[in-house]
Design an enzyme around this catalytic site. Structure first.
Site, short mmCIF file in Angstrom:
data_model
loop_
_atom_site.label_atom_id
_atom_site.label_comp_id
_atom_site.label_asym_id
_atom_site.label_seq_id
_atom_site.Cartn_x
_atom_site.Cartn_y
_atom_site.Cartn_z
N PRO A 192 0.94 -1.18 -0.18
CA PRO A 192 -0.07 0.01 0.08
C PRO A 192 0.69 1.18 0.22
O PRO A 192 1.77 1.50 1.02
CB PRO A 192 -0.90 -0.01 1.29
CG PRO A 192 -0.83 -1.55 1.35
CD PRO A 192 0.37 -2.06 1.22
N ILE A 220 0.67 -6.24 9.18
CA ILE A 220 -0.64 -6.16 8.45
C ILE A 220 -0.47 -5.61 6.87
O ILE A 220 0.10 -4.46 6.69
CB ILE A 220 -1.76 -5.23 9.06
CG1 ILE A 220 -1.57 -5.65 10.61
CG2 ILE A 220 -3.05 -5.31 8.57
CD1 ILE A 220 -2.57 -4.75 11.66
N CYS A 221 -1.25 -6.59 6.05
CA CYS A 221 -1.05 -6.09 4.61
C CYS A 221 -1.74 -4.71 4.50
O CYS A 221 -1.12 -4.40 3.22
CB CYS A 221 -1.71 -7.03 3.64
SG CYS A 221 -1.08 -8.66 4.06
N THR A 222 -2.57 -4.35 5.33
CA THR A 222 -3.03 -2.95 4.92
C THR A 222 -2.36 -1.69 5.35
O THR A 222 -2.54 -0.67 4.78
CB THR A 222 -4.30 -2.78 5.47
OG1 THR A 222 -4.35 -3.11 6.73
CG2 THR A 222 -5.50 -3.77 4.83
#
Length: 383
Positions: A192, A220-222
């Protein structure tokens, strides 16, 4: 065979939410102790977030439409047994979130968890089953393979009684799930970008990006993985980051850091290979490795000013090391954001007071989570 109906599901999910709120801190501490990843205080927030915000049976109420031609009733039918694979990065929060979704829809679930988090995951499943039974639900509605392996994951994914796969992890396991003949819901990697233009509230942008990129040590991927800033406000942004919990690397420190966190730096405009030793570790521990001593509580993030083509911009690093790269205009910023995110359409954010620019980036990114003027975790409902 036990049918508890939609009303029973409300009671079960309410019991799950209450239990997981009560156990949030203990499970967070266990996860950190077993995996050695992230920050326990942030894992508590993640557990509480999914316990309260994960959608439940309220989204699945039957609807009826009547008219001259008759009546149509829409009811949501369960699939049956769901197979779920969970990561070491977010073990308990993924299990809690998936369980609420699965049970709300009237399904059962078998978890193949990451081997590095099998103890805390097993305890999490035990607590969930206890909550389900306490509310009148059937025993063993949620189960886990006690000794999870790659082989057991393969068997679960191809088992004829498993109707749907819920897979959270890296690109390898996601690809395996998509190869099967099952319906698959996969949460894979992301990279992101956070864009900052010259109209932004720079203090808020700096605070938000540092808080987001350092959350649970960037596991976290976000979380924000890259900051792309318009040149005219870049110096101010970096200075404000330094005042809000970030350590800004000097040029010679960046060279040292590259040798530590990358197994292979990679070609320009291409991802590198991250050294897994530093995934999810504290900023203070990473800095200590290059001879820089900071306070763990005060310094949550390492900021590295790099050119656009640097591997850090193009790599999902999953550690609290954030590249900041400068561009001449918002047009170039949006273009670099789209390309460096690799068009996986996961998550992105912008800091701007110009509504046209916010809208333009949202359309260009076309991702699942898009945040304006806040931390990326706002897109998960936190804050």
């Amino acid at each position: 065979y036990q049918r508890i109906g939609l009303g029973g599901r409300y009671a079960v999910v309410d019991a799950i939410r209450a239990s997981m709120l009560e156990q949030a801190e203990r499970l967070a501490q266990m996860a950190h102790q077993e995996t050695g990843l992230g920050r326990p205080e942030d894992k508590v927030i993640k557990n509480r977030l999914v316990a309260t915000k994960a959608p439940g049976p309220e989204d699945l109420e039957p609807t009826a439409v009547t008219g001259d031609a008759g009546m149509m009733v829409t009811e949501w039918a369960p699939f049956g047994v769901i197979g779920a694979i969970t990561p070491t990065t977010n073990p308990t929060s993924t299990i809690i979130n998936n369980t609420i979704a699965v049970v709300s829809a009237g399904n059962a679930c078998v978890f193949n968890v990451h081997p590095n988090a099998k103890k805390v995951s097993a305890e999490n499943v035990r607590l969930l089953n206890r909550a389900i039974v306490s509310a009148g639900g059937p025993p063993n509605l949620i189960t886990a393979i006690p000794t999870p392996t790659i082989a057991s994951a393969q068997e679960l994914m191809h088992h004829p009684d498993v109707r749907v796969l819920l897979v959270t992890g890296g690109p390898g396991v996601v690809r395996e799930a998509l190869k099967t003949d099952k319906r698959a819901i996969a949460a894979g990697p992301g990279n992101p970008p956070a864009v900052v233009d010259e109209t932004a509230d720079i203090q808020n942008a700096a605070r938000s990006i540092v808080a987001g990129a350092s959350f649970d040590n960037n596991l976290i991927c976000t979380d924000e993985k890259t900051t792309i800033v318009v040149e005219s406000v870049a110096d101010r942004l970096v200075q404000e980051m330094g005042r809000n919990g970030a350590y800004v690397l000097k040029e010679h420190e960046l060279r040292k850091l590259e040798r530590i966190i990358f197994k292979e730096l990679g070609q320009p405009n291409k991802p590198g290979a991250i050294n897994p030793k530093w995934i999810g570790q504290d900023a203070a521990a990473i800095l200590a490795e290059i001879g820089v001593q900071v306070d763990r509580a005060e310094t949550r993030l390492v900021v590295a000013e790099v050119p656009n083509e640097h591997s850090l911009v193009w790599t999902e690093q999953m550690m609290p090391v954030l590249p900041v790269t400068r561009v001449q205009s918002i047009d170039r910023a949006i273009d670099l954001a789209v390309k460096s995110e690799h068009r996986v359409r996961h998550t992105a954010s912008i800091h701007s007071t110009n509504v046209e620019r916010i809208t333009r980036m949202a359309v260009a990114m076309n991702c699942s989570i898009f945040v304006a003027n806040g931390s990326n975790f706002s897109g998960l409902g936190e804050g």
